[in-house]
Design an enzyme around this catalytic site. Structure first.
Site, mmCIF file in Angstrom:
data_model
loop_
_atom_site.group_PDB
_atom_site.id
_atom_site.type_symbol
_atom_site.label_atom_id
_atom_site.label_comp_id
_atom_site.label_asym_id
_atom_site.label_seq_id
_atom_site.Cartn_x
_atom_site.Cartn_y
_atom_site.Cartn_z
ATOM 1 N N LYS A 15 7.396 -3.043 2.446
ATOM 2 C CA LYS A 15 6.682 -4.062 3.298
ATOM 3 C C LYS A 15 5.406 -4.067 2.794
ATOM 4 C CE LYS A 15 5.955 -5.885 7.738
ATOM 5 N NZ LYS A 15 6.914 -6.097 9.223
ATOM 6 N N ASP A 16 4.720 -3.063 2.563
ATOM 7 C CA ASP A 16 3.208 -3.043 2.110
ATOM 8 C C ASP A 16 3.348 -3.550 0.626
ATOM 9 O OD1 ASP A 16 2.108 -2.114 4.199
ATOM 10 O OD2 ASP A 16 1.777 -0.093 3.684
ATOM 11 N N HIS A 35 -3.414 10.090 10.186
ATOM 12 C CA HIS A 35 -2.006 10.607 10.022
ATOM 13 C C HIS A 35 -2.115 11.837 11.273
ATOM 14 C CE1 HIS A 35 -0.068 9.443 6.296
ATOM 15 N NE2 HIS A 35 -0.728 8.236 6.676
ATOM 16 N N SER A 57 -0.079 5.722 13.697
ATOM 17 C CA SER A 57 -0.681 4.564 13.792
ATOM 18 C C SER A 57 -0.397 3.720 15.142
ATOM 19 C CB SER A 57 0.186 3.499 12.775
ATOM 20 O OG SER A 57 0.086 3.930 11.522
ATOM 21 N N GLU A 70 -24.118 -13.390 -0.371
ATOM 22 C CA GLU A 70 -22.591 -13.558 -0.565
ATOM 23 C C GLU A 70 -21.900 -14.012 0.621
ATOM 24 O OE1 GLU A 70 -22.227 -14.312 -3.580
ATOM 25 O OE2 GLU A 70 -20.913 -12.916 -4.370
#
Lengths: 509, 163
Positions: free
Chosen positions: A244-245, A216, A220, A288
């Site tokens: 959107k997220d 922040h 971005s 894994e």
């Protein structure tokens, strides 16, 4: 204080709190009106998805911890009890188990997105490093969590991974004993792993906070990789990206639920439903899936690095620094460089062949006299024996594995090309996509038994090739591209790029 | 002055941290080194037995004459960790080694007849492909050392004490 610049809220309760601690103002600023580039694609969902997965893991994990017993005599049975007797325990455990996998899926996509669009470049280096740190912490947490059910893979996975530390010369054994609290993976190991598995997610949470803080400050990145230049390039985070997220998250959760409800064990190993037995190692022991590429890198180094090999490597590294990393060589002339290249290559070949001779079947050597003579001559050189090699195959593998993660931390200084997004870097795009393919190939190699082969070629060679490309990409290709790659023309601004795309679409209609 | 105070603080913090870290080392009960006595009369030639010692498996193998021969008939030059078979056994027909791969600590296969014994007829570690011969020496793969020989003694012809 900042409260002076605060705009009062309508709701009296909110206002009462906010005037004392401006948390709503902060939320409004960071998640409400926060300006985000308006051209995000769906790859930008995965940060929020990873956050959601972290919260899911912590919530389910706390409940599971209330039913779990960290004791080698009871751990396995307590997990079975969660599966059979605890109300909805099977569901909570399956959410947690598959949650680890889906957390890693989200984070891997998040990392590869960052690499594709150059999100690690100035001014986001620290943001990127914090992310790499989160990844490292996640690996530690996931590994320790896998030990808790105390099945066969738990025990032997822990044995192998803590065995890495014995590769360190002189103090390795003591470090391993300190980590395990004994001479093998036993009850003291289980109890401390449980304590740390409970602690580390909260440490991750704290680093995620720093990660978002850094985000922040810089803002971005975006698919075009160019900076935002003003309000015409951005949208307020809410409602545009909250929606959107949320949409992306719901799609992700649908796939996640398919795994939870229809194939909850497909990502795990059946062996882990067998109680741990220190006398029997499972025939095929694999970590894994999310560790497989790194595991393949660990296993790729099957040769000792003797003095000849190491000096050759140092020569090569000096050449890389001097002729590839620097714009102009400082200490070496071109002819000295060529000489070093020849000598270094020769030393590497000598060291490698000499070491390999110790592994060749003596019968084969007897039948091929020429090689026998060569091997004999190489073996008689001082310092050629495996015992004299400063870096054993084991230490070499461990260094390569940790080195491969370390590459992420130094990435911002290896790729210094001013253009961020791969959209405008055709060569970078090609080599990066090849890296992704190689990473997947390494994952496949890691999933196979150590002596497996594909189409007659032993897989260790494929592993070695993948490892070579991985390091070559970071140490050689990226610095080279940073200097020489010609890019496609960048758009003026995000706004203009978005607009011209819109015009094209309208023209088609 | 500030440096001195800082240095004192750092030393103090290190001293305070020591008991915390040291508590992670093996506790006294873990350290109590038990020794085990093993009856070996029930192991026919060619077979092997696994016993636990200090939380680790120990392989006791009754070797056949061919296995002894193949262990002794090795050019030391070809070994990664150079040791003769003689240095590794008290009686040639009995091989006693800690069954922990010196690479990353897996238990190699090869105790049962049906197991994969690797190219050298001894043990094969399925984790990372290390291969050991009939003397428990590393011959191929990433392990740096031979399988360790624990301290042991023959109490009688049919009994050994490990530890």
């Amino acid at each position: 204080m900042a409260s002076g610049e605060r705009e009062p809220f309508q709701n009296t309760v909110v206002e009462w709190i906010d005037s004392r601690m401006p948390i709503f103002t902060m939320l409004q600023k960071e998640y409400g009106v926060f300006p985000a580039p308006k051209n995000f694609n769906y790859f930008w969902n995965f940060g929020a998805i990873a956050m959601f997965m972290l919260a899911t893991m912590i919530a389910t994990g706390i409940v599971l911890a209330m039913h779990y017993t960290a004791n080698t005599h009871m751990a396995f049975d307590s997990v079975e009890r969660i599966m059979r007797d605890v109300n909805g325990g099977w569901l909570i455990r399956y959410i947690h188990m598959n949650g680890a996998s889906f957390f890693f899926i989200a984070v891997y996509i998040h990392i590869f997105r960052g690499m594709y669009y150059g999100s690690y470049k100035k001014p986001r280096e620290l943001l990127w490093i914090l992310g790499a740190l989160i990844f490292l912490l996640m690996m530690a947490t996931a590994f320790m969590g896998y030990v808790l059910p105390w099945g066969q893979m738990s025990l032997w996975g822990a044995t192998v991974i803590t065995g890495f530390f014995t590769a360190i010369p002189y103090v390795g054994e003591s470090i391993q004993t300190l980590l395990l609290g004994g001479f093998s993976v036993e009850n003291p190991t289980l109890t401390r792993f449980f304590a740390l598995h409970y602690l580390l997610p909260f440490v991750i949470f704290a680093v995620v906070f720093l990660h978002i803080w850094a985000l922040h400050v810089t803002g971005s990145n975006n698919p075009l990789g160019i900076d935002t230049k003003g309000p015409q390039d951005t949208l307020p985070f809410h409602p545009y990206y909250t929606v959107k997220d949320t949409f992306g998250l719901l799609v992700f959760l649908m796939i996640y639920c398919v795994f939870i409800f229809f194939m909850p064990d497909i990502l795990g190993h059946p062996d882990n439903y067998t109680k741990a037995n220190p006398l029997v190692t499972p025939a095929h022991i694999v970590p894994e899936w999310y560790f497989l590429p790194f595991y393949a890198i660990l296993r790729a180094i099957t040769f000792n690095m003797n003095l000849y090999f190491i000096v050759g490597l140092v020569f090569l590294f000096v050449l890389i620094v001097e002729f590839i990393w620097r714009k102009k060589p400082v200490y070496l002339s071109a002819s000295a460089g060529w000489a070093m290249l020849v000598i270094g290559g020769f030393l590497i070949l000598t060291g490698f062949t000499g070491d390999s001779c110790q592994r060749i079947d003596p019968k084969w050597l007897d039948e091929n006299g020429g090689f026998k003579g060569l091997c004999g001559a190489l073996q008689s050189l001082p310092g050629m024996s495996a015992a004299a090699a400063p870096i054993s195959a084991k230490l070499g593998g461990v260094l390569a594995m940790f080195g491969s993660v370390a590459m992420l931390f130094v990435l911002p200084w290896l790729d210094t090309h001013p253009v961020r997004s791969a959209r405008y870097r055709p060569l970078y795009k090609l080599f990066f996509l090849l890296l992704v393919v190689m990473f997947l190939v390494l994952g496949y190699v890691g999933s196979q038994p150590a002596d497996a082969s594909l189409l007659g070629i032993p897989l260790i060679y494929l592993g070695l090739a993948g490892t070579g490309y991985y390091f070559g990409y970071f140490l050689v290709l990226l610095p080279l591209l940073s200097r020489f790659e010609k890019t496609k023309p960048l758009p003026e601004s995000i706004h203009q790029a978005v607009l011209s795309k819109q015009i094209k679409v309208e023209a088609k209609i | 002055m500030a440096l001195l105070a800082g240095a004192f603080g750092a030393v103090g913090a290190a001293i305070a941290a020591f008991p915390l870290i040291n508590s992670l080392n093996p506790a006294k009960d873990t350290l109590a080194m038990a020794s085990v006595e093993v009856d070996i009369s029930d192991i026919p030639a060619g077979a092997a037995k696994t016993v636990m010692w200090r939380g680790k498996p120990v392989f006791i193998r009754h070797r056949t004459p061919e296995q002894i021969e193949s262990a002794e008939d090795v050019n030391l030059q070809n070994l990664i960790d150079k040791q003769t078979d003689e240095e590794r056994v008290k009686k040639p027909e009995w091989l006693v080694v800690v069954g922990v791969c010196t690479h990353l600590g897996c238990v190699p296969q090869g105790q049962k007849e049906s197991d994969n014994h690797g190219e050298f007829g001894g043990w094969f570690c399925s984790c990372h492909g290390s291969q050991y011969d009939t003397s428990g020496r590393i011959r191929k793969g990433p392990a740096p050392k031979n399988l360790a020989v624990p301290p042991y003694q023959f109490l009688s012809d049919t009994k050994i004490k490990i530890g």
